[in-house]
Every structure is written in C-alpha cells, then in structure tokens.
Design an enzyme around this catalytic site. Structure first.
Site, PDB file in Angstrom:
ATOM      1  N   HIS A 164      68.369  49.133  21.769  1.00 44.79           N
ATOM      2  CA  HIS A 164      67.528  50.194  22.322  1.00 44.79           C
ATOM      3  C   HIS A 164      67.270  51.285  21.296  1.00 44.79           C
ATOM      4  CE1 HIS A 164      69.066  49.152  26.672  1.00 44.79           C
ATOM      5  NE2 HIS A 164      68.269  48.231  26.163  1.00 44.79           N
TER       6      HIS A 164
ATOM      7  N   SER B 153      63.628  40.595  16.977  1.00 43.01           N
ATOM      8  CA  SER B 153      63.063  39.323  17.413  1.00 43.01           C
ATOM      9  C   SER B 153      61.690  39.195  16.764  1.00 43.01           C
ATOM     10  CB  SER B 153      62.909  39.257  18.936  1.00 43.01           C
ATOM     11  OG  SER B 153      64.152  39.181  19.580  1.00 43.01           O
TER      12      SER B 153
END
Length: 523
Positions: A442, A119
């Site tokens: 993650h 992002s």
C-alpha cells in the site's frame, strides 16, 4: 476494447498503467468525453480474460498459478510466500503475482522496505488484491479535495463495491458480534465493527466475482472504439513541448524492442507508487517533492480459532475459488485507535496465516492490523542516473526509517491484535507477527497531492503535476495523508476527479488540434 499492437501516431490521452486508477481514467473519459481518443500502455502481458480481471476468478488452480507467474515480470520463477511458515519466518519473498525490488530496497543503517514489490500485468495489482474498500476516516481524509465524499461514491460505482458478498457465510455474524463486544463502545456508528466493503459481486448463478480493472473499465470503455490497450509496452518517458507541457510519450514495444513516440494532448502516469515517480524522473520532471513522503503501512497479523463450533455437516458450497465461511469484517480506523483492522477467513487473506481446521473448516480466522506511518520528508524513493533496473529505467533507491512514533504505534497494534484475537477465540501461536516492511503493498505519498504548490507536493487537487501542465499522476502515490486503511478506494476517487478535469478540457476544446512535439526519439 482490445489489446492492440499497432501504436497510434496521436491520441487525446495517453495513460501509462492499467491498474484500477488508470482504468478509472479510461472509464470516466469514455463516459464523459465521447470521441476522445485514448491509448493505454501496460508494461506487462495480458494474463486473464477479460483483460484486467482478477486472478481469483480463474477457477482452474493451474491456470491461476500461471497467470500469477506471468504477472511477476522479470522476477518470475522466484520463491513466493505461499505457506504460513514462510510468513512467520520473515522470508524475503513476494506474494504470488508479485516480484520484489531487485536491490536498493534498504540503505545502510535504515529500515528500508525489504519486500517492496510490483506486479507487471494488465490490471496491475488490481488483478491480485484483496478487494477491500474501506472508507477513510479522521486524519486519513484529504479534506482539501472538493467533493471528496461524492468522489468516494463514484469510486464505489466503478469498483463495484458491495457489503453483502459474504452475507451467507455461517460464521460472519458471529465474528462481527465478538469483535463488536470488544471494540464498539464509545465509537460512532461509522466507526463500529461492520462488514468490510469489498469490490466483489455475486453473479446470478451465485458465484462470487472479484473486481479487477475489468470491472472499472466497464462497458463504457469496452465498447469505446476510440480506446486501445497496448500490453507489453514500456513507456520510457513523458515527452514535453518547449513550454514544458505534455506532448506525448515514448514507448518501447517489449516484443520487438522498437521505440515509438505517440503524440498526446494529455498524459496520465498511473504506473504505481514507485514506478510513477520513476517515469517522471526519467522524463526530466523532477519537482522537489518527487518520491518524497513515501510511506508504507506496517502490518501486524495473527490467527485465532473460533470457540465452541461443532463440526459442520453441510458447509456452504465453494463459490469460485473460495469457501464461504466467515467472510471479511472491518474494524475502522479512528484517530484515537489509529489502526485499520480486517478479520477474514483464511482463503480470502492475501497471505497464508495458518492451516485451516479440517474438522471445522472456517473456524480459524486471520486478523490483520495496519498502522499509519509517521510521515517524513526524507522517506523517499530516489533514482540513479548511472544504473538501470530490469526494464532499463533509472534504478530505484529506497530511503525509509521508522520513527519512535512508528515503533510506539506498532507496539500498540501488537497489543490490540492480541486483544482482538482473544475476543474472537483462541489465538494460534504465542504472539502476533509483524510483517517485513513493504508487505502491505500500500505504498503512498511518492507523487503526493497538495492544496497549493508549496514545494511539498507533486500535484494539485486535480492530480495535474504542478511543474508539468497536462501531465497527471494517479494511484496510491497521490494520497497525501497518513492512511492506515486500504488505499484503493481513495486513489480511484482521486483519479475520478482528475479524469473529469481532462474530460472537461477536451469537451470544451473539442475542435482544437492535437499538439505535436519537437523532441526527437533518441536512436
């Protein structure tokens, strides 16, 4: 706290990245080193108000979708995983608010990370995450870090973690009771089924608010006149003095294309687990462990319909963008059952797993199990010297394989999630689905922490890079252990320790001048 455009000539601390760990450095420094000048640089735009807030808090659906698209950086406009069919088809697409690695995500003959994603926005992935903040246990814990449990408490404070956000949800206790009957026997109290700790709080008007970097910044940072946030600002490299210590950053204003240099006594690189090693590599900071021990958490998902529920005559009213139905439950990791489980109402899930029941809303829950990786030195993100990415930085090349131990763990997780789905209700679909590698978002280990400088880690227990004094790294990439649980709480805890180390040095040497560097910015 404002988003600035005029770059300073010199600061005490330059922070690269505005996600939760970068924000944690800003918060602790604002609290514990008053008067220290801090500049934060974020490659993406500001997409929410206040800066860094979670997009789930945007009630208007169109405005929320626009914020997500603006977070997708150079990948904006590409297809995203936005339906159950797209998930089960294994489509190579990112979640809304993210964009995929353009290429280099899978070497020939390897498993790779096909949906490795990023992002680019103020708040980073913290503007899009699930807010899950479970406590690591067993082998997940980096126990060589002094005071780790206290640091976790600090991280909970900064993230605004609660366990009662969905306490009023009508089916939450039912889900936990059904899971507990299947799971709890033989477990310690801390390992039993419980409410998921969430970075979510309830306002006085009853509305749920999801924590992003804005919550981590807190009032201490927002009121700090010596803190500045610069969005759409690409840090191209960390500058070092003749002794190899941090002396500043080189930053490109993406609105004008102009290159600037900012002198700094300390530099914190908190870009994410893939871009942090990229910035170090571009800076000539290349310890043997850089990018190594990269790991993802393979994710198994399924859905199940709760049994025996009558159509609800008065559903709990929507709170923001979510209905409060079955909440989020946690099945903790144990070394004996090495999976982290989260069972949640569908609209809290980061990916769509099924269509909700129009007759009994909230009667379908999504189940997810995360597997810890069998850590390997050769699992890594490498960087090209002759190719660049969308931002003009060294192109990434992912090398990643599942081991036999990983495949056994995945098979075990698939069997376990079927057992849990049957325990809570009637499974939907013939079998669970293993998400494409990289789906967890993650990623860890790429700038891993170590107890000693033994060549197998990038930084020490304070997050300072072994080979580049006064350069600190932050984010999930710092985590050195094979974790199955959501890593944000742990990475923020480790960031608190690093920030306190910087704050201590600044306060002990408050009269020392900001160093200047000898490197010139190339034309």
């Amino acid at each position: 706290m404002t988003s600035e455009r005029r770059y300073p000539e010199a600061v005490d601390v330059a922070i690269v990245g505005s996600g939760p760990t970068g924000a944690a450095y800003a918060r602790i420094l604002s609290e514990e080193a008053p008067g220290a000048t801090i500049a934060m640089f974020e490659v993406g735009p500001t997409v929410s108000n206040p800066p860094g807030s979670h997009v789930k808090n945007i009630e208007d659906a169109q405005a929320r979708a626009e914020a997500q698209e603006r977070s997708e950086g150079p990948g904006a406009g590409a297809a995203t995983v936005d339906s159950p069919g797209a998930v089960t088809a294994g489509t190579r697409a990112g979640r809304p608010g993210t964009y995929l690695l353009q290429d280099g995500y899978q070497a020939e003959g390897e498993d790779g990370l096909p949906v490795a994603a990023f992002s680019s926005n103020v708040g980073g992935m913290g503007a899009h995450w699930t807010g899950a903040c479970p406590t690591p246990g067993g082998k997940e814990r980096p126990d060589f870090v002094p005071g780790f449990d206290g640091l976790l408490d600090d991280a909970r404070r900064l993230l605004g973690v609660t366990t009662d956000a969905f306490e009023g949800a009508p089916y939450s206790q039912l889900v936990r009771d059904l899971l507990a009957a299947a799971v709890d026997e033989g477990r310690t109290e801390a390992q039993r089924v419980q409410r998921m700790p969430l970075a979510v709080h309830r306002r006085e008007d009853g509305r749920l608010v999801w924590s992003g970097s804005d919550v981590v910044f807190g009032e201490a940072t927002r009121s700090n006149r010596d803190f500045s946030l610069f969005d759409e600002s690409l840090v191209t490299r960390v500058l070092l003095d003749d002794g190899g210590e941090a002396s500043g950053v080189e930053v490109r204003d993406l609105r004008t294309g102009e290159l600037h240099r900012v002198t700094a006594r300390f530099v914190v690189v908190a870009a994410d687990a893939l871009r942090t090693p990229q910035v170090l590599y571009a800076s000539g900071i290349r310890p043997d462990a850089l990018g190594r021990m990269l790991n993802d958490q393979t994710q198994i998902v399924y859905a199940s319909r709760l049994r025996g529920l009558a159509p609800a005559s008065d559903q709990v009213a929507a709170s923001g963008t979510l209905q409060e139905q079955s909440g989020v439950s946690w099945v903790p990791y144990t070394d004996e059952v090495p999976y982290h489980g989260q069972i949640m109402q569908l609209d809290a899930s980061p990916i769509p797993l099924a269509e909700d029941d129009p007759v009994v809303p909230g009667s379908i829950v999504g189940l997810g199990l995360f597997c810890a990786k069998d850590l390997r030195w050769d699992d890594r993100v490498a960087f090209a010297d002759d190719e660049v990415d969308w931002y003009g930085m060294p192109a990434m090349r992912i090398h990643y394989r599942l081991t036999d131990a990983d495949r056994d763990a995945i098979a075990g997780a698939r069997a376990e999630i079927v057992r849990l789905a049957e325990a809570v209700g009637d499974p939907i679909g013939s079998e669970p689905f293993t998400l494409p590698l990289g789906s967890s978002l993650h990623y860890q280990g790429s700038v891993r922490m170590g107890a000693t400088d033994d060549g197998r880690s990038v930084c020490g227990p304070d997050s300072e890079v072994w080979t580049a004094p006064r350069v600190f790294v932050a984010g999930n990439g710092v985590i050195p252990t094979p974790m199955a649980c959501n890593p944000t709480l742990t990475s923020v805890a480790l960031a608190v320790r690093g920030a306190r180390r910087i704050a201590e040095e600044i306060t002990q040497n408050s009269g020392a001048p900001v160093r200047t560097h000898d490197q010139e910015v190339p034309a």
